[in-house]
Design a protein around this motif. Structure first.
Motif, PDB file in Angstrom:
ATOM      1  N   SER A 345     -28.001  16.630 -61.408  1.00 38.94           N
ATOM      2  CA  SER A 345     -29.122  15.673 -61.553  1.00 38.94           C
ATOM      3  C   SER A 345     -28.927  14.758 -62.770  1.00 38.94           C
ATOM      4  O   SER A 345     -29.530  13.689 -62.854  1.00 38.94           O
ATOM      5  N   GLN A 346     -28.081  15.179 -63.709  1.00 38.80           N
ATOM      6  CA  GLN A 346     -27.889  14.387 -64.932  1.00 38.80           C
ATOM      7  C   GLN A 346     -26.778  13.356 -64.782  1.00 38.80           C
ATOM      8  O   GLN A 346     -26.570  12.530 -65.672  1.00 38.80           O
ATOM      9  N   ILE A 347     -26.063  13.403 -63.693  1.00 40.45           N
ATOM     10  CA  ILE A 347     -24.890  12.509 -63.530  1.00 40.45           C
ATOM     11  C   ILE A 347     -25.252  11.042 -63.722  1.00 40.45           C
ATOM     12  O   ILE A 347     -24.557  10.331 -64.476  1.00 40.45           O
ATOM     13  N   PRO A 348     -26.326  10.519 -63.117  1.00 42.55           N
ATOM     14  CA  PRO A 348     -26.580   9.070 -63.247  1.00 42.55           C
ATOM     15  C   PRO A 348     -26.631   8.600 -64.703  1.00 42.55           C
ATOM     16  O   PRO A 348     -25.991   7.612 -65.058  1.00 42.55           O
ATOM     17  N   LEU A 349     -27.323   9.335 -65.572  1.00 41.16           N
ATOM     18  CA  LEU A 349     -27.411   8.902 -66.983  1.00 41.16           C
ATOM     19  C   LEU A 349     -26.117   9.256 -67.716  1.00 41.16           C
ATOM     20  O   LEU A 349     -25.608   8.487 -68.530  1.00 41.16           O
ATOM     21  N   PHE A 350     -25.581  10.436 -67.403  1.00 35.00           N
ATOM     22  CA  PHE A 350     -24.373  10.927 -68.089  1.00 35.00           C
ATOM     23  C   PHE A 350     -23.208   9.975 -67.862  1.00 35.00           C
ATOM     24  O   PHE A 350     -22.508   9.578 -68.796  1.00 35.00           O
ATOM     25  N   HIS A 403     -16.810  11.889 -79.786  1.00 37.45           N
ATOM     26  CA  HIS A 403     -17.875  11.029 -79.220  1.00 37.45           C
ATOM     27  C   HIS A 403     -18.315  11.592 -77.861  1.00 37.45           C
ATOM     28  O   HIS A 403     -19.489  11.724 -77.564  1.00 37.45           O
ATOM     29  N   LEU A 404     -17.284  11.923 -77.070  1.00 38.06           N
ATOM     30  CA  LEU A 404     -17.526  12.409 -75.695  1.00 38.06           C
ATOM     31  C   LEU A 404     -18.330  13.706 -75.717  1.00 38.06           C
ATOM     32  O   LEU A 404     -19.325  13.854 -75.009  1.00 38.06           O
ATOM     33  N   TYR A 405     -17.917  14.626 -76.584  1.00 45.64           N
ATOM     34  CA  TYR A 405     -18.533  15.963 -76.555  1.00 45.64           C
ATOM     35  C   TYR A 405     -19.931  15.960 -77.174  1.00 45.64           C
ATOM     36  O   TYR A 405     -20.744  16.823 -76.858  1.00 45.64           O
ATOM     37  N   ARG A 406     -20.204  14.953 -78.033  1.00 45.20           N
ATOM     38  CA  ARG A 406     -21.581  14.855 -78.520  1.00 45.20           C
ATOM     39  C   ARG A 406     -22.499  14.496 -77.349  1.00 45.20           C
ATOM     40  O   ARG A 406     -23.606  14.992 -77.218  1.00 45.20           O
ATOM     41  N   ILE A 407     -21.983  13.643 -76.466  1.00 48.49           N
ATOM     42  CA  ILE A 407     -22.764  13.280 -75.257  1.00 48.49           C
ATOM     43  C   ILE A 407     -22.910  14.514 -74.364  1.00 48.49           C
ATOM     44  O   ILE A 407     -23.986  14.850 -73.877  1.00 48.49           O
ATOM     45  N   VAL A 408     -21.797  15.249 -74.195  1.00 46.50           N
ATOM     46  CA  VAL A 408     -21.851  16.456 -73.349  1.00 46.50           C
ATOM     47  C   VAL A 408     -22.896  17.417 -73.921  1.00 46.50           C
ATOM     48  O   VAL A 408     -23.737  17.938 -73.189  1.00 46.50           O
TER      49      VAL A 408
END
Ligand code: FAD
Ligand code: MLT
Ligand code: ZN
Length: 462
Positions: A345-350, A403-408
Motif C-alpha cells: 500500500s505504500q508503493i505509490p508514495l515510496f 539517503h535511500l535507507y532513511r526513506i526505507v
C-alpha cells in the motif's frame, strides 16, 4: 598451525574432496557479487552429514571459520570467503531422497537446485512455487538460507512457506532433525524456522523436506505500459479483485535496451516510463473477456498506454522472458544493487521518493528499477558508467544508500527484501533492525555456534 599442516590434518580427518587449487578457490570463494576479493583457505566438498559434522568438529578445534556455499548466485556476498575461511560446498550433496504423494513432501539434499525441484514437481503433476531466474544454479540450501522470494511471492509466499523439515549441522556440530515434515507441531520454539534466512551463520543445512502444491491453472500474462507507476496499486487491486494473481512485476524503461541485447524477440511495446507484467489464472472465455474489459477501463482512464495479453504458451514465455532476463542482461556491467521493500500500500508514495533520490543523486547513471512491486519489493540496479573507476563508483553508491535507507526507515520498510544481508548490507542493518534485535540475534547465534565459526562477518560484524 600453518595452512598446509591444517589442510593435511583436515585430509586425515574427513574423507571427501578438499582442494586449494587456485582456480577452484576463486570460483568457490565467491558468489554473484564482485565487491570482495575471494581468499578462501580451501574448498571442501562433503558427501554426507557425517562428513559435514567431522568438518565442523575440526573447525571448532582449530577455530577455522566456515562459509557454506550453495549455487553461489547470492547477491549480498553471503557466500564470499575473503578471510581465509574454509568453504563448504554442497555441490556433491545433490540427491533427491524420497517423495511421499499423500504428504506431497519431497526430501532432498541441500545441493539440489531450485530448478531440479520444480522439474521433479512437474513430473508428478505438482508445482514448487518459488521461482527465481537463478533457479538453474541456486540450490535449495541457499534458497532456505536466504529465504529466497522470486516472482510468485504475491500468491505463494517465500521459501519459508514451503519448508516442512530441515536436517542441519549446527556450528557446535550438533546434528538436528527439525520438524520432520509435520504440518502441525506445537511443541516449543520453532527451531527449523530459525535456520530459514540465517545465511549460514547458525549451521549448515544438509537436507530439506519441501512441500509441493497444485499447479496454477490456465496462466495468462499481460504486459502493460504505464505512464505513472504510482498508479500500480490501483491496477493491482483491480486485477486481484477479479482474478487469482500469480505474479505482479514491473520494470523501468531503462531495462528494455538491456533486455533487447539478449532477448531473441524484440520488445513489443512502444517507449513508456514503466511496464507491468501481470500473471493471472484465466481459464475461461468469460474470464478472458473480463481481463480485456479491465484492460479497456485502464486504457480509457489513461492509466495504461498500451498492452499485450498472451494468446498462447509461446507468447506467455516470451513476455516472461523480458522480466526474467533483466539481471543477466545487466550483469555485463558492474552493478550496485538495492533490494528494498515496503508494504504494497505504500508503493505509490515510496516509489515517488525513490525516483526523486535517483534523479537527484544518480542523474547521469543508467539506473534500472524492477522487481516484485506487487509484494512491495523494488530492485534498483545502478550500472557503473565507463567514466567511473570501481572504487569511486562503489563509494558513491554507498553514500547514496543512506539517503535511500532513511526513506526505507521512514516507511518502516526493509533494506533487504529477499537477497539477505551478507556483507554488502551489513553496515546498514540498523535502518531496519533495532540495536536490541541485533543483540538478541547475536545471542541466538552464540547458542548454535559458540565459537563463531559459522560464516562470521555475515549479517553482523563478527
Ligand atoms: P549462495 O549464493 O551459495 O549462498 C547464499 C547464502 O546462503 C550464503 O550466506 C551462504 O553461506 C548460505 N548457504 C548456502 N547454502 C547453504 C547451506 N546448505 N546451509 C547453510 N547456509 C547456506 N533472490 C531472490 O530471493 N529472488 C529473486 O528473484 C532472485 N533472482 C535472482 C536472479 C539472478 C540472475 C541471480 C544471480 C540471483 C537472484 N537471486 C534472487 C539471488 C539468489 O539467487 C538467491 O539469494 C538464492 O537463494 C541463493 O542461493 P544459492 O544456492 O546460490 O546460495
Ligand atoms: C530479480 O528479481 O530478478 C532478482 O532479485 C535479481 C536482482 O535483483 O538482480
Ligand atoms: Zn527479486
Amino acid at each position: 598451525m600453518d595452512s598446509s599442516s591444517l589442510l593435511q590434518e583436515l585430509r586425515n580427518t574427513v574423507s571427501c574432496k578438499i582442494t586449494d587449487e587456485e582456480s577452484v578457490l576463486n570460483t568457490y570463494g565467491t558468489d554473484w557479487t564482485r565487491e570482495f576479493i575471494p581468499d578462501p583457505l580451501a574448498i571442501v566438498f562433503p558427501e554426507s552429514i557425517n562428513n559435514i559434522r567431522d568438518i565442523v568438529i575440526f573447525a571448532n578445534k582449530h577455530k577455522v571459520p566456515l562459509v557454506p556455499s550453495g549455487g553461489r548466485t547470492g547477491l549480498s556476498a553471503g557466500a564470499v570467503a575473503s578471510h581465509r575461511e574454509l568453504v563448504i560446498s554442497l555441490d556433491k550433496m545433490n540427491k533427491i531422497i524420497e517423495f511421499n504423494e499423500t504428504d506431497r513432501l519431497l526430501s532432498v539434499e541441500a545441493g539440489v537446485t531450485t530448478q531440479e525441484i520444480q522439474e521433479y514437481a512437474e513430473k508428478h503433476n505438482l508445482f514448487y512455487p518459488i521461482d527465481l531466474s537463478s533457479k538453474g544454479s541456486s540450490q535449495i540450501g541457499g534458497n532456505i538460507a536466504t529465504n529466497a522470494g522470486g516472482v510468485h511471492v504475491i500468491r505463494y509466499g517465500l521459501t519459508k512457506n514451503w519448508i516442512k523439515g530441515l536436517r542441519v549441522v549446527t556450528g557446535n556440530a550438533n546434528v538436528l532433525d527439525l520438524n520432520k515434515g509435520l504440518t502441525k507441531n506445537a511443541t516449543g520454539y520453532n527451531l527449523k524456522d530459525l535456520f530459514i534466512g540465517s545465511e549460514g551463520t547458525l549451521g549448515i543445512i544438509c537436507e530439506a523436506i519441501v512441500e509441493l502444491t497444485d499447479k496454477p491453472r490456465d496462466s495468462v500474462n499481460i504486459l502493460l505500459s504505464v505512464s505513472d507507476i504510482s498508479k500500480s496499486s490501483e491496477i493491482l487491486n483491480l486485477f486481484r479483485n477479479n482474478f487469482i494473481l500469480n505474479a505482479f512485476e514491473f520494470f523501468s524503461n531503462s531495462a528494455v535496451k538491456h533486455i533487447n541485447t539478449i532477448s531473441k524477440i524484440k520488445f513489443p511495446l512502444k517507449n513508456s516510463p514503466y511496464y507491468l507484467l501481470i500473471d493471472i489464472e484465466c481459464g475461461s472465455e468469460e474470464q478472458l473477456i473480463k481481463a480485456e474489459s479491465i484492460y479497456n477501463v485502464l486504457s480509457t482512464s489513461g492509466i495504461i498506454v498500451e498492452g499485450i495479453i498472451s494468446q498462447n504458451n509461446k507468447q506467455y514465455n516470451e513476455l516472461w522472458s523480458f522480466r526474467e532476463n533483466i539481471t543477466e542482461a545487466i550483469s555485463v556491467f558492474l552493478t550496485y544493487k538495492n533490494d528494498i521493500s515496503v508494504k504494497p500500500s505504500q508503493i505509490p508514495l515510496f516509489i515517488k521518493d525513490i525516483q526523486n533520490i535517483i534523479n537527484n543523486e544518480y542523474p547521469e547513471f543508467d539506473t534500472i528499477l524492477f522487481g516484485h512491486i506487487g509484494d512491495g519489493n523494488i530492485h534498483i540496479s545502478i550500472l557503473k558508467p565507463k567514466s567511473y573507476d570501481k572504487g569511486d563508483f562503489l563509494k558513491f553508491c554507498k553514500e547514496v544508500n543512506h539517503h535511500l535507507y532513511r526513506i526505507v526507515a521512514k516507511f518502516e520498510g526493509s533494506i533487504s527484501a529477499e537477497h539477505g544481508v551478507g556483507m554488502i548490507k551489513r553496515p546498514y542493518l540498523m535502518y531496519t533492525r533495532t540495536a536490541k534485535e541485533i543483540e538478541i540475534m547475536k545471542n541466538i547465534k552464540s547458542v548454535f555456534d559458540v565459537n563463531n565459526i559459522m560464516n562470521p562477518g555475515k549479517i553482523f560484524p563478527s
